[in-house]
Design a protein around this motif. Structure first.
Motif, PDB file in Angstrom:
ATOM      1  N   ASP A 165      -7.187   5.460 -11.975  1.00  0.00           N
ATOM      2  CA  ASP A 165      -7.534   5.505 -10.554  1.00  0.00           C
ATOM      3  C   ASP A 165      -6.460   4.872  -9.666  1.00  0.00           C
ATOM      4  OD1 ASP A 165      -9.853   6.866 -11.016  1.00  0.00           O
ATOM      5  OD2 ASP A 165     -11.141   5.082 -10.987  1.00  0.00           O
ATOM      6  N   ASP A 166      -5.843   3.771 -10.134  1.00  0.00           N
ATOM      7  CA  ASP A 166      -4.807   3.130  -9.310  1.00  0.00           C
ATOM      8  C   ASP A 166      -3.649   4.093  -9.085  1.00  0.00           C
ATOM      9  OD1 ASP A 166      -6.315   0.899  -9.185  1.00  0.00           O
ATOM     10  OD2 ASP A 166      -5.185  -0.232 -10.709  1.00  0.00           O
ATOM     11  N   ALA A 167      -3.283   4.788 -10.149  1.00  0.00           N
ATOM     12  CA  ALA A 167      -2.180   5.738 -10.037  1.00  0.00           C
ATOM     13  C   ALA A 167      -2.563   6.893  -9.099  1.00  0.00           C
ATOM     14  CB  ALA A 167      -1.818   6.275 -11.416  1.00  0.00           C
ATOM     15  N   ALA A 168      -3.799   7.382  -9.238  1.00  0.00           N
ATOM     16  CA  ALA A 168      -4.246   8.486  -8.368  1.00  0.00           C
ATOM     17  C   ALA A 168      -4.233   8.047  -6.901  1.00  0.00           C
ATOM     18  CB  ALA A 168      -5.639   8.948  -8.782  1.00  0.00           C
ATOM     19  N   LEU A 169      -4.627   6.787  -6.661  1.00  0.00           N
ATOM     20  CA  LEU A 169      -4.605   6.267  -5.288  1.00  0.00           C
ATOM     21  C   LEU A 169      -3.169   6.184  -4.755  1.00  0.00           C
ATOM     22  CD1 LEU A 169      -7.317   3.466  -5.455  1.00  0.00           C
ATOM     23  CD2 LEU A 169      -7.293   5.406  -3.867  1.00  0.00           C
ATOM     24  N   ARG A 170      -2.264   5.752  -5.627  1.00  0.00           N
ATOM     25  CA  ARG A 170      -0.849   5.677  -5.192  1.00  0.00           C
ATOM     26  C   ARG A 170      -0.331   7.075  -4.868  1.00  0.00           C
ATOM     27  NH1 ARG A 170      -0.305   1.830  -9.551  1.00  0.00           N
ATOM     28  NH2 ARG A 170       0.461   3.477 -10.935  1.00  0.00           N
ATOM     29  N   VAL A 171      -0.667   8.040  -5.714  1.00  0.00           N
ATOM     30  CA  VAL A 171      -0.206   9.411  -5.489  1.00  0.00           C
ATOM     31  C   VAL A 171      -0.724   9.910  -4.140  1.00  0.00           C
ATOM     32  CG1 VAL A 171      -0.444  11.802  -6.309  1.00  0.00           C
ATOM     33  CG2 VAL A 171       0.060   9.963  -7.940  1.00  0.00           C
ATOM     34  N   MET A 172      -2.015   9.688  -3.877  1.00  0.00           N
ATOM     35  CA  MET A 172      -2.589  10.161  -2.603  1.00  0.00           C
ATOM     36  C   MET A 172      -1.910   9.498  -1.408  1.00  0.00           C
ATOM     37  SD  MET A 172      -6.594  11.029  -2.804  1.00  0.00           S
ATOM     38  CE  MET A 172      -7.178   9.343  -2.837  1.00  0.00           C
ATOM     39  N   SER A 173      -1.538   8.210  -1.581  1.00  0.00           N
ATOM     40  CA  SER A 173      -0.934   7.495  -0.452  1.00  0.00           C
ATOM     41  C   SER A 173       0.444   8.065  -0.105  1.00  0.00           C
ATOM     42  CB  SER A 173      -0.836   5.999  -0.755  1.00  0.00           C
ATOM     43  OG  SER A 173       0.206   5.778  -1.695  1.00  0.00           O
ATOM     44  N   ARG A 174       1.038   8.832  -1.034  1.00  0.00           N
ATOM     45  CA  ARG A 174       2.370   9.405  -0.778  1.00  0.00           C
ATOM     46  C   ARG A 174       2.288  10.802  -0.160  1.00  0.00           C
ATOM     47  NH1 ARG A 174       3.225   7.825  -6.527  1.00  0.00           N
ATOM     48  NH2 ARG A 174       3.748   5.616  -6.433  1.00  0.00           N
TER      49      ARG A 174
ATOM     50  N   LEU B  64       1.934  16.210   3.595  1.00  0.00           N
ATOM     51  CA  LEU B  64       1.450  17.527   4.008  1.00  0.00           C
ATOM     52  C   LEU B  64      -0.048  17.647   3.707  1.00  0.00           C
ATOM     53  CD1 LEU B  64       2.630  20.280   4.948  1.00  0.00           C
ATOM     54  CD2 LEU B  64       2.896  20.870   2.536  1.00  0.00           C
ATOM     55  N   ILE B  65      -0.421  17.197   2.523  1.00  0.00           N
ATOM     56  CA  ILE B  65      -1.815  17.281   2.086  1.00  0.00           C
ATOM     57  C   ILE B  65      -2.595  16.140   2.740  1.00  0.00           C
ATOM     58  CG2 ILE B  65      -3.347  17.179   0.075  1.00  0.00           C
ATOM     59  CD1 ILE B  65      -0.945  18.174  -1.624  1.00  0.00           C
ATOM     60  N   HIS B  66      -3.665  16.472   3.440  1.00  0.00           N
ATOM     61  CA  HIS B  66      -4.480  15.425   4.060  1.00  0.00           C
ATOM     62  C   HIS B  66      -5.431  14.845   3.027  1.00  0.00           C
ATOM     63  CE1 HIS B  66      -2.988  16.637   7.885  1.00  0.00           C
ATOM     64  NE2 HIS B  66      -3.657  17.765   7.951  1.00  0.00           N
ATOM     65  N   VAL B  67      -5.580  13.528   3.056  1.00  0.00           N
ATOM     66  CA  VAL B  67      -6.569  12.890   2.190  1.00  0.00           C
ATOM     67  C   VAL B  67      -7.891  12.895   2.947  1.00  0.00           C
ATOM     68  CG1 VAL B  67      -7.237  10.781   1.001  1.00  0.00           C
ATOM     69  CG2 VAL B  67      -4.827  11.491   1.039  1.00  0.00           C
ATOM     70  N   ALA B  68      -8.802  13.731   2.512  1.00  0.00           N
ATOM     71  CA  ALA B  68     -10.099  13.876   3.187  1.00  0.00           C
ATOM     72  C   ALA B  68     -11.056  14.549   2.233  1.00  0.00           C
ATOM     73  CB  ALA B  68      -9.945  14.747   4.442  1.00  0.00           C
TER      74      ALA B  68
END
Ligand SMILES: *Cc1c(COP(=O)(O)O)cnc(C)c1O
Length: 396
Positions: A311-320, A323-327
Motif C-alpha cells: 500500500d505504501d508503494a501504491a500511495l507513492r505511485v499515485m502521488s506521482r 495526468l491521471i486524477h486520483v479520485a
C-alpha cells in the motif's frame, strides 16, 4: 426513432437515435430540457398525470427509451443515482421476511444497503463467493439473486449462465449491476438476467458530470420500480437526464476506445517490473478470461494492478500522477486512479479484502480517453522510482 427500428438497427445507431424527438419539420434536433416539475393535465379525470417525480418528464422518457433500446429491454427507468436504482429495484421485489442471495464481492454502497439498511426492514441477505455454491444459499424465503458483472475491482466475471439457470429452476429473478460493462460490452437480458441495473454516473453519462441510475427489464417489473420511486422519491432531475442522454449518444464510440486502450495498457503493465499482478479480463492471465471472452463484447476500461511494495508503494505511485486524477468513481473521459482499500473496500478487513483478491498495493485505474502513449509514459514515470525502493520483508 420508431420502436421496431430501435430493435433492428446497430448499437451505435440506437445510441444516437433511440428515444430522440421524431424528425418532423420544425422539431428540434437535440432534445430540449423540460426543466419543470409538473405538466398541465386538463381539468378532467382519466388523462395520464405527468409529474417529474413520477419519472414521466419527457427527458426521463427519452433517456429511458434509449437505454431500453441498447439493452434490448421491454422498458427502462432512470433514477437519481445508482444507489437509488439498486435500492428501489430491490424493494420492488423484497419485503419484510424476505431473503436475498447476493454475490459476496459487491460495490461497497450495495454491500452497506444489504447489510445495514435492509435488515432494519426485516430483509436478510446471504453472500456467496463468486465461484461458490449459489444453490445452497437459496431458502424458501429467497426472492432474488443479485450479481455484478464485472466485479469491482478485480474484473472477475461470475458464471452468469449457471446462476440464471439455477434461479430459473426456482422461479427466481436475477438482478445484475452491469455498471462496469454497459450494454456495449454486455447485455445481461440476452443471457436470461431479469433486470439490468446501472450507476449511470459512470460510463453511461461518461463525463463525470452527473449522478444518475437506471434499470432495464420487463415492463411490469420496471413499473414496480417506478412505484417505489414515487414513494421513496429517488427521482432524477431533468437537467441530469438530459446530460445523461447526451452522454449516451457517444457510449459505443467511447466504450470502443476505453476497451482498446485499457487492454493495451493492461498488457504493458503486466510486463512492468514494479507490478506483481494485473487484473483485466482481456488478459490471458485473468482467472475469468475464458468466460469473459464468451460472455462479453468488450473487456472494459478498468484495470486492477498490484504494486510491488504494498500500500505504501501504491500511495507513492499515485502521488506521482500528473495526468491521471486520483479520485474514486470511473467511466469518465479522464483517467482516474484510486485504491479500493480507501474507497469501495474501506469497510472490509484485510483478510476479507485478500479473499476478494484485493491484496496490499492494489491500485485501480479507470482508463479514460487519453492517448495510450501518454498514459504509458505517465505510468512509467510514476512506477520507475519504485524499482530502486527496497522491498519490505515478505513481499514478492
Ligand atoms: C458507483 C457504483 C454504484 C453506485 O452508483 P451511484 O451513482 O454513485 O449511486 C453502484 N454499483 C456500481 C458497480 C458502481 O460502480
Amino acid at each position: 426513432m420508431a420502436d421496431d427500428e430501435s430493435r433492428t438497427s446497430g448499437l451505435s445507431t440506437r445510441a444516437v437515435h433511440a428515444g430522440e424527438p421524431a424528425p418532423i419539420d420544425g422539431a428540434p434536433v437535440a432534445m430540449p430540457i423540460y426543466q419543470t416539475s409538473t405538466f398541465v393535465s386538463g381539468a378532467g379525470a382519466g388523462a395520464e398525470v405527468l409529474y417529474t417525480r413520477y419519472g414521466t418528464n419527457p427527458n426521463h422518457e427519452a433517456v429511458a427509451a434509449k437505454l431500453a433500446a441498447l439493452e434490448g429491454a421491454e422498458a427502462a427507468l432512470v433514477l437519481g443515482s445508482g444507489m437509488a436504482a439498486i435500492a428501489h429495484a430491490l424493494l420492488a421485489v423484497v419485503g419484510s421476511g424476505d431473503h436475498i442471495v447476493a454475490q459476496r464481492d459487491l460495490y461497497g454502497g450495495t454491500y452497506t444497503l444489504l447489510t445495514k439498511e435492509l435488515p432494519r426492514l426485516g430483509i436478510e441477505t446471504s453472500f456467496v463467493d463468486p465461484d461458490g455454491d449459489w444453490a445452497a444459499a437459496i431458502r424458501p424465503s429467497t426472492r432474488l439473486l443479485f450479481i455484478e458483472v464485472p466485479i469491482n475491482p478485480t474484473m472477475r466475471i461470475v458464471d452468469v449462465e449457471r446462476i440464471v439457470e439455477l434461479a430459473g429452476a426456482q422461479g427466481l429473478p436475477v438482478f445484475a449491476d452491469t455498471t462496469f460493462a454497459t450494454p456495449v460490452n454486455f447485455r445481461p437480458l440476452e443471457h436470461g438476467v431479469t433486470l439490468s441495473i446501472h450507476s449511470a454516473t459512470k460510463y453511461l453519462g461518461g463525463h463525470s458530470d452527473l449522478t444518475a441510475g437506471a434499470v432495464a427489464g420487463p415492463a411490469q417489473l420496471v413499473e414496480q420500480v417506478r412505484t417505489r420511486m414515487k414513494s421513496f422519491g429517488g427521482v432524477l432531475d431533468p437537467q441530469a437526464a438530459w446530460l445523461l442522454e447526451r452522454g449516451m449518444k457517444t457510449l459505443p464510440v467511447r466504450m470502443a476506445r476505453h476497451n482498446e486502450t485499457a487492454l493495451a495498457l493492461a498488457g504493458w503493465l503486466e510486463s512492468h517490473p514494479a507490478i506483481s499482478r494485473v487484473f483485466h479480463p482481456g488478459l490471458r492471465s485473468h482467472p475469468d478470461h475464458a468466460r469473459a471472452k464468451s460472455l462479453l463484447d468488450g473487456f472494459g476500461g478498468v484495470i486492477g494492478m498490484v504494486v510491488r511494495g504494498g500500500d505504501d508503494a501504491a500511495l507513492r505511485v499515485m502521488s506521482r500522477f500528473r495526468l491521471i486524477h486520483v479520485a474514486p468513481s470511473l467511466g469518465g473521459v479522464e483517467s482516474l486512479a484510486s485504491m479500493p482499500r480507501f474507497t469501495s473496500h474501506v469497510g472490509f478487513s484485510i483478510e476479507a479484502r485478500r479473499t476478494m483478491l484485493v491484496e496490499d498495493g492494489f491500485l485501480r485505474i479507470s482508463v479514460g480517453l487519453e492517448d495510450l502513449q501518454d498514459l504509458e509514459a505517465e505510468l512509467d514515470a510514476a512506477l520507475a522510482p519504485e524499482l530502486t525502493q527496497p522491498l519490505p520483508a515478505g513481499s514478492g
